[in-house]
Design a protein around this motif. Structure first.
Motif, PDB file in Angstrom:
ATOM      1  N   GLU A  50       2.381   4.184  -3.757  1.00 33.15           N
ATOM      2  CA  GLU A  50       2.425   5.648  -3.656  1.00 33.15           C
ATOM      3  C   GLU A  50       3.665   6.223  -4.342  1.00 33.15           C
ATOM      4  O   GLU A  50       3.692   7.410  -4.664  1.00 33.15           O
ATOM      5  CB  GLU A  50       2.401   6.084  -2.186  1.00 33.15           C
ATOM      6  CG  GLU A  50       1.099   5.717  -1.481  1.00 33.15           C
ATOM      7  CD  GLU A  50       1.088   6.163  -0.016  1.00 33.15           C
ATOM      8  OE1 GLU A  50       1.717   7.172   0.319  1.00 33.15           O
ATOM      9  OE2 GLU A  50       0.449   5.460   0.799  1.00 33.15           O
ATOM     10  N   LEU A  51       4.688   5.403  -4.557  1.00 26.42           N
ATOM     11  CA  LEU A  51       5.928   5.902  -5.163  1.00 26.42           C
ATOM     12  C   LEU A  51       5.702   6.423  -6.577  1.00 26.42           C
ATOM     13  O   LEU A  51       6.455   7.262  -7.057  1.00 26.42           O
ATOM     14  CB  LEU A  51       6.997   4.810  -5.195  1.00 26.42           C
ATOM     15  CG  LEU A  51       7.560   4.337  -3.854  1.00 26.42           C
ATOM     16  CD1 LEU A  51       8.551   3.219  -4.094  1.00 26.42           C
ATOM     17  CD2 LEU A  51       8.224   5.461  -3.095  1.00 26.42           C
ATOM     18  N   ARG A  65       0.828  -1.211   0.000  1.00 30.31           N
ATOM     19  CA  ARG A  65       0.000   0.000   0.000  1.00 30.31           C
ATOM     20  C   ARG A  65       0.861   1.260   0.000  1.00 30.31           C
ATOM     21  O   ARG A  65       0.423   2.310  -0.468  1.00 30.31           O
ATOM     22  CB  ARG A  65      -0.963  -0.034   1.194  1.00 30.31           C
ATOM     23  CG  ARG A  65      -1.862   1.197   1.344  1.00 30.31           C
ATOM     24  CD  ARG A  65      -2.754   1.431   0.120  1.00 30.31           C
ATOM     25  NE  ARG A  65      -3.480   2.694   0.203  1.00 30.31           N
ATOM     26  CZ  ARG A  65      -2.921   3.892   0.053  1.00 30.31           C
ATOM     27  NH1 ARG A  65      -1.627   4.016  -0.179  1.00 30.31           N
ATOM     28  NH2 ARG A  65      -3.654   4.985   0.146  1.00 30.31           N
ATOM     29  N   ILE A  66       2.065   1.138   0.565  1.00 26.91           N
ATOM     30  CA  ILE A  66       3.000   2.269   0.507  1.00 26.91           C
ATOM     31  C   ILE A  66       3.736   2.274  -0.828  1.00 26.91           C
ATOM     32  O   ILE A  66       3.927   3.328  -1.442  1.00 26.91           O
ATOM     33  CB  ILE A  66       3.997   2.217   1.691  1.00 26.91           C
ATOM     34  CG1 ILE A  66       3.234   2.454   3.009  1.00 26.91           C
ATOM     35  CG2 ILE A  66       5.110   3.246   1.523  1.00 26.91           C
ATOM     36  CD1 ILE A  66       4.076   2.323   4.255  1.00 26.91           C
ATOM     37  N   ALA A  67       4.114   1.100  -1.311  1.00 21.19           N
ATOM     38  CA  ALA A  67       4.897   1.018  -2.552  1.00 21.19           C
ATOM     39  C   ALA A  67       4.195   1.728  -3.709  1.00 21.19           C
ATOM     40  O   ALA A  67       4.819   2.469  -4.478  1.00 21.19           O
ATOM     41  CB  ALA A  67       5.157  -0.445  -2.908  1.00 21.19           C
TER      42      ALA A  67
END
Lengths: 213, 213
Positions: free
Chosen positions: B174-175, B170-172
């Motif tokens: 966002e990159l 879920r963070i990846a």
């Protein structure tokens, strides 16, 4: 400023300017940007509306100047402490790029979480997306100078061989600044130091498995 | 809808609903969100104000529904073509993660560059940053479902060993989604397919020099 201005008049102007900044920063937090009027700022600052209209063409320009001044104040108060304030600091260069970027990203998160910065910053960022003239001023005066600090730090890292030679540095910095800004503005997740660290690590090393050196 | 509603009445309601959506989407492009009123939407759609107030609690809810409907229409028109529409498609899984992500990112850029999408989407995104209730609806109904498609695709890649096991998916995502959204909303650079490709490559492989496998 006219050279003939007497010291007393300059001091009065400076006091008025600061009262206007304080009023604008307080009001944007209390009623929001859309409902913040020049009339209300003037009344709260104890100055005439005409004083404000003489100095700023719009409430957006006024709020931008007030916010930039807030950043400069914080920078003065913090002295030389690196990575501590809104757009005003060099990014440290300890030779450890990962540690330096994490330090600045964590400091940025602390600022987004500070209500004193959140309300005016959010108003300027979001209104600038809707109003192209305000957006261009926000980008020119506030956003790009702060991103340029990353470019400078990344260029040193690239020269030292710590960033691949083919990487476009102005794009690279968006890998961590973009997600953080969107998460802050859209309230899509917690703003924690761990999140800042993860963004920096993913951007530096990638999310695909990395071969052993 | 009440079951007793006669077919004619249902058709009339459907026609009114579509006229209201069209009016809202046109007006937000012409006068902006702040100046778009329920009165003006009703007049343009040829319906009474009360019809709109009965169906939507606010102009933000109405515009969000109109925009979601626009995405659904585009999805229907595009049929099964992958990566072509606003939030409505599975991300392809050809086994080549880099190619699949680039395809979807390029399609997203084409949508941001399409004036039909830009004005309402920008209004919803930016106003949602200022108005927490609208923001929460925007995130729940539009943003997170589209991001979940990335999570699903990335999970398959992670299971296949193409993404490091420790990565928070879920963070990846966002990159690349974060930088693209910020660049679009803040108008800080060209939205090109090359830019989309660079973001995907930097995120997958990192910006530091990669040891040879």
């Amino acid at each position: 400023m006219a050279q003939k201005t007497a010291p007393d008049s300059t001091r009065r102007s400076e006091r008025s300017r600061r009262a206007i900044y304080d009023a604008a920063l307080a009001l944007v937090g209390e009623v929001g940007y859309a409902k913040m009027t020049i009339e209300a700022i003037a009344a709260r600052a104890g100055v005439g509306k005409q004083t404000i209209y003489r100095w700023w063409p719009s409430k957006g320009d006024l709020l931008l100047d007030a916010f930039l001044d807030l950043g400069e104040q914080a920078a003065r108060e913090a002295g030389e402490k690196a990575g501590q304030s809104v757009t005003q600091y060099e990014i440290p260069d300890t030779g450890d790029l990962e540690a330096d970027l994490k330090l600045v990203m964590r400091a940025t998160i602390d600022e987004f979480r500070n209500p004193k910065y959140d309300a005016p910053w959010r108003a300027l960022a979001a209104e600038g997306m809707l109003n192209p003239a305000l957006g261009a001023e926000y980008v020119e005066k506030l956003l790009e100078p702060s991103l340029q600090l990353y470019v400078d730090r990344l260029r040193k890292a690239q020269e030292a061989g710590h960033i691949a030679a083919s990487v476009d540095l102005r794009i690279a910095l968006e890998l961590w600044t973009g997600p953080l800004a969107m998460r802050w503005l859209q309230r899509t997740g917690e703003l924690t130091h761990e999140y800042a660290d993860q963004l920096v690590e993913y951007a530096l090393y990638g999310i695909t498995p990395r071969p052993a050196p």
